[in-house]
Each structure stands twice: as C-alpha cells, then as structure tokens.
Design a protein around this motif. Structure first.
Motif, short mmCIF file in Angstrom:
data_model
loop_
_atom_site.label_atom_id
_atom_site.label_comp_id
_atom_site.label_asym_id
_atom_site.label_seq_id
_atom_site.Cartn_x
_atom_site.Cartn_y
_atom_site.Cartn_z
N ALA A 63 -3.26 -6.34 -6.93
CA ALA A 63 -3.45 -6.80 -5.55
C ALA A 63 -3.05 -5.75 -4.50
O ALA A 63 -3.40 -5.89 -3.34
N GLN A 64 -2.33 -4.69 -4.91
CA GLN A 64 -1.98 -3.69 -3.91
C GLN A 64 -2.86 -2.44 -3.97
O GLN A 64 -2.61 -1.47 -3.28
N PHE A 65 -3.86 -2.48 -4.84
CA PHE A 65 -4.81 -1.37 -4.94
C PHE A 65 -6.14 -1.80 -4.33
O PHE A 65 -6.62 -2.91 -4.60
N ALA A 66 -6.76 -0.91 -3.56
CA ALA A 66 -8.11 -1.17 -3.06
C ALA A 66 -9.09 -0.86 -4.20
O ALA A 66 -8.75 -0.11 -5.12
N PRO A 67 -10.30 -1.44 -4.14
CA PRO A 67 -11.27 -1.19 -5.22
C PRO A 67 -11.53 0.30 -5.45
O PRO A 67 -11.85 0.72 -6.56
N THR A 68 -11.39 1.11 -4.38
CA THR A 68 -11.68 2.55 -4.51
C THR A 68 -10.48 3.33 -5.05
O THR A 68 -10.57 4.53 -5.26
N GLU A 69 -9.34 2.67 -5.23
CA GLU A 69 -8.14 3.41 -5.60
C GLU A 69 -7.96 3.53 -7.11
O GLU A 69 -8.80 3.09 -7.88
N ASP A 70 -6.78 4.09 -7.50
CA ASP A 70 -6.61 4.55 -8.87
C ASP A 70 -6.01 3.53 -9.84
O ASP A 70 -5.32 3.90 -10.78
N LEU A 71 -6.30 2.23 -9.63
CA LEU A 71 -5.70 1.20 -10.50
C LEU A 71 -5.95 1.46 -12.00
O LEU A 71 -5.02 1.50 -12.79
N ALA A 72 -7.23 1.67 -12.35
CA ALA A 72 -7.56 1.81 -13.78
C ALA A 72 -6.93 3.06 -14.38
O ALA A 72 -6.55 3.08 -15.55
N SER A 124 4.02 -3.61 8.67
CA SER A 124 3.01 -3.12 7.70
C SER A 124 1.70 -2.69 8.36
O SER A 124 0.74 -2.39 7.66
N ARG A 125 1.70 -2.62 9.68
CA ARG A 125 0.42 -2.31 10.36
C ARG A 125 0.00 -0.84 10.27
O ARG A 125 -1.12 -0.53 9.92
N GLY A 126 0.93 0.07 10.62
CA GLY A 126 0.56 1.49 10.73
C GLY A 126 0.60 2.21 9.39
O GLY A 126 0.74 1.59 8.34
N MET A 127 0.46 3.51 9.44
CA MET A 127 0.62 4.42 8.30
C MET A 127 -0.03 3.93 7.01
O MET A 127 -1.24 3.87 6.91
N GLU A 128 0.78 3.56 6.00
CA GLU A 128 0.20 3.11 4.73
C GLU A 128 -0.71 1.90 4.93
O GLU A 128 -1.71 1.74 4.26
N GLY A 129 -0.31 1.04 5.88
CA GLY A 129 -1.08 -0.17 6.14
C GLY A 129 -2.43 0.14 6.74
O GLY A 129 -3.42 -0.57 6.51
N GLU A 130 -2.48 1.23 7.50
CA GLU A 130 -3.74 1.61 8.13
C GLU A 130 -4.63 2.35 7.13
O GLU A 130 -5.83 2.10 7.05
N SER A 131 -4.01 3.26 6.36
CA SER A 131 -4.80 4.03 5.39
C SER A 131 -5.21 3.19 4.20
O SER A 131 -6.20 3.48 3.54
N ARG A 132 -4.39 2.17 3.88
CA ARG A 132 -4.66 1.36 2.68
C ARG A 132 -4.63 -0.12 3.07
O ARG A 132 -3.68 -0.84 2.76
N PRO A 133 -5.69 -0.59 3.77
CA PRO A 133 -5.68 -1.99 4.22
C PRO A 133 -5.49 -2.91 3.00
O PRO A 133 -5.99 -2.62 1.94
N ALA A 134 -4.76 -3.98 3.19
CA ALA A 134 -4.47 -4.97 2.12
C ALA A 134 -3.42 -4.49 1.13
O ALA A 134 -2.99 -5.24 0.25
N HIS A 135 -2.99 -3.23 1.25
CA HIS A 135 -1.95 -2.74 0.33
C HIS A 135 -0.67 -3.56 0.46
O HIS A 135 -0.14 -4.08 -0.52
N PHE A 136 -0.17 -3.70 1.69
CA PHE A 136 1.13 -4.33 1.84
C PHE A 136 1.11 -5.83 1.54
O PHE A 136 2.11 -6.37 1.10
N ARG A 137 -0.02 -6.48 1.78
CA ARG A 137 -0.01 -7.90 1.44
C ARG A 137 0.06 -8.05 -0.08
O ARG A 137 0.65 -9.00 -0.60
N GLY A 138 -0.50 -7.07 -0.80
CA GLY A 138 -0.34 -7.05 -2.26
C GLY A 138 1.12 -6.83 -2.65
O GLY A 138 1.64 -7.49 -3.54
N VAL A 139 1.76 -5.90 -1.94
CA VAL A 139 3.17 -5.60 -2.23
C VAL A 139 4.06 -6.79 -1.92
O VAL A 139 4.87 -7.23 -2.75
N THR A 140 3.91 -7.36 -0.72
CA THR A 140 4.80 -8.46 -0.33
C THR A 140 4.57 -9.68 -1.21
O THR A 140 5.52 -10.39 -1.57
N THR A 141 3.34 -9.90 -1.60
CA THR A 141 3.06 -11.05 -2.46
C THR A 141 3.71 -10.87 -3.84
O THR A 141 4.38 -11.77 -4.34
#
Ligand code: AMP
Length: 292
Positions: A63-72, A124-141
C-alpha cells in the motif's frame, strides 16, 4: 528467537505480554536489514531492558508503493535477516504475508489495498508526499495495523526517514496510541552515504556518485555556519542542485529547507533549519536529511 507469520499468533503473544506487564519494544521494517535497522533494535532493547521483549517486523507493504515503483524488485533476503535479528537479540520476528495483512477486506482474491485507511493530512503533504502520492497513507495505515497487532510500549524509527517519523508521531498523538515513538540517528557509510536497502541497486559508478547527498548536507551546513545572516533558500537550493547535477548519474527530485516542527518550507535558511532531499542516482531514488 521466535518467528511469527500469522496475525492471530502475533495478537495472542502481545496480549500475553500485556497481561504480564512485559514491556514491548518494536522496530517495523521492510527487511533486507542493515546496520541502520540493527541500531534501532539496540535502541528498542535499551528502552525495554532485559525484562522486556523486542519485536522486529518485516513486511514490504504494497500500500505504500505506487504501481510504477519498485515493489516487485524490492530487495529481500529473509534467511539473512533472520540471522541478523537472532544475533542482535531480537525476541520475535514478525513476518506476515500479504494474505495475513490484507485478508478480511472482503475482496477475493486478496486485495493488496485495504478499503479502510488511516490518513495524516498535514505533515504528509510535501516532499515524499508530493513525489510519492498515496505513499504516506500506506505507511500510516500499516503502522496503525502493526501497532494494533504488536501493542508496543515503545517503537523506534530512523531519522533517515525524517518526514515519516514526524508523520508517525502525529498519527500516535492524534489517535492516542499508547506508544512512545523514539527516533534514532541515521547510520552512514564511512563516506557519509546513509545506509539503505535501496543502495543495493547502485552500480559501482552510481555508488560513488551517491555520496553527493551527504556532501550537499555538509555544504549547506558550512554555508549556514559561515554566514552571519540567514541565506535565501532559493539561492542555496540552486547551489546544491548545481553540485548534485555535476554528477552525471544524479538528478534532483526535490531539495527542501524546512522548519523541523511544522515541516513547512522556509524562505531563509539558518542554523536549526532542516534540509531534506531526494535524488535519483541512475534509476534509484535516494533520500537524506539533516539539521543545519
Ligand atoms: P525500511 O526497512 O527502509 O522501511 O526502514 C525501517 C526503519 O529503519 C525506518 O524507521 C527507517 O527510518 C530506519 N532506517 C533505514 N535506514 C536507516 C539508517 N541508515 N539509519 C537509521 N535508521 C534507518
């Protein structure tokens, strides 16, 4: 060391510890452990003492990786991680699979995204949150889920992920988790590169150039210390961007000067201002930060 893979077994253990008054220290990770993670384990042990238990979790959280990121491709080496944890005196290694973490969402086959999220809306809005939308909601969840399962008295996070630590502190405050958040210093290689599981992706030439993140922090520190007046953030940003992009494999994602409490960008940089940066070195995205 006990290895726990099921959510219900983890819950039962935590309940037993709670009933007996055993202090619980917790270090959540995504595995492929290094000395940075182990420093957090030692910190957790200091906090809970010999009488307490230290739990490390390893879960590469989809949940903290975007589809384009390096999860796999995220690096994994569970046998090595087990050995490192055992040697470091970890009591319980919690390694839940996706089915364990995300079953019960009512979606079949198992959906790797829950339908209930915990969202922090400010830090969670700026920086990592801006470059990686949905990242922090994955982290906090996932952090909220893990806190429910492990019920730690103290949880240790690394200063390397500065914004994440701030977001987690805020989550704990807002939702009244009875857990103390400890932030441990960033562990670095001798040339200053912050240890990270992602450093494994770097070629030898990229590894050499990756030093530039730490060099940027040092340069900004020197500039701030040498200047009698606050320095315009835009000027220092351009200087750092120039320095970084003299390295052929490096490309700046962001450079931010911010207030360490609010995480809001500042217009003028002085002692105590925080610098956070994300840089692509080849295809690998590295982050670092430091107080100036
Ligand atoms: P990760 O496995 O990368 O999700 O990281 C798990 C925890 O280890 C997080 O709290 C990170 O901030 C922390 N961590 C990662 N690298 C370092 C490091 N070089 N020094 C200290 N803590 C770290």
């Amino acid at each position: 060391m006990r290895i726990v893979t099921s959510v219900s077994a983890m819950q039962r253990l935590a309940l037993q510890w709670k009933r007996r008054g055993t202090p619980i220290g917790f270090v959540p990770t995504m595995g492929y452990l290094h000395e940075g993670h182990l420093s957090l384990v030692r910190k957790a042990r200091q906090h809970v003492g010999k009488r307490g238990v230290v739990v490390v979790s390893i879960y590469v959280n989809p949940a903290q990786f975007a589809p384009t990121e390096d999860l796999a491709n995220y690096p994994r080496d569970l046998p090595r991680d087990k050995k490192l944890c055992r040697d470091a005196g970890v009591d319980v290694l919690f390694v839940p699979g996706d089915k364990q973490m995300y079953s019960g969402t009512g979606v079949s086959p198992v959906s790797l995204h829950p339908s209930t999220y915990v969202v922090e809306e400010n830090l969670s809005r700026g920086m990592e949150g801006e470059s990686r939308p949905a990242h922090f909601r994955g982290v906090t969840t996932i952090v909220a889920k893990l806190f429910h399962l492990v019920q730690p008295d103290v949880a240790v996070f690394g200063a390397k992920d500065f914004q994440q630590a701030a977001v987690v502190k805020r989550l704990v405050r807002d939702l009244n988790f009875p857990v103390k958040i400890v932030v441990a210093p960033t562990v670095r290689e001798t040339d200053g590169l912050a240890l990270s599981s992602r450093n494994k992706y770097l070629s030898a030439a990229e590894r050499e150039q990756a030093m530039v993140l730490w060099q940027s922090i040092q340069l900004a520190r020197q500039a701030v210390r040498a200047s009698r007046e606050a320095i315009p953030a835009s000027r220092l940003k351009s200087e750092l961007k120039w320095l970084i992009e003299t390295r052929p494999a490096a490309r700046v994602d962001y450079i931010e000067f911010l207030d360490p409490e609010t995480l809001l960008p500042v217009a003028r940089v002085k002692r105590g201002t925080h610098l956070a940066l994300a840089v692509f070195v080849g295809k690998t995205r590295l982050i670092d930060n430091g107080r100036l």
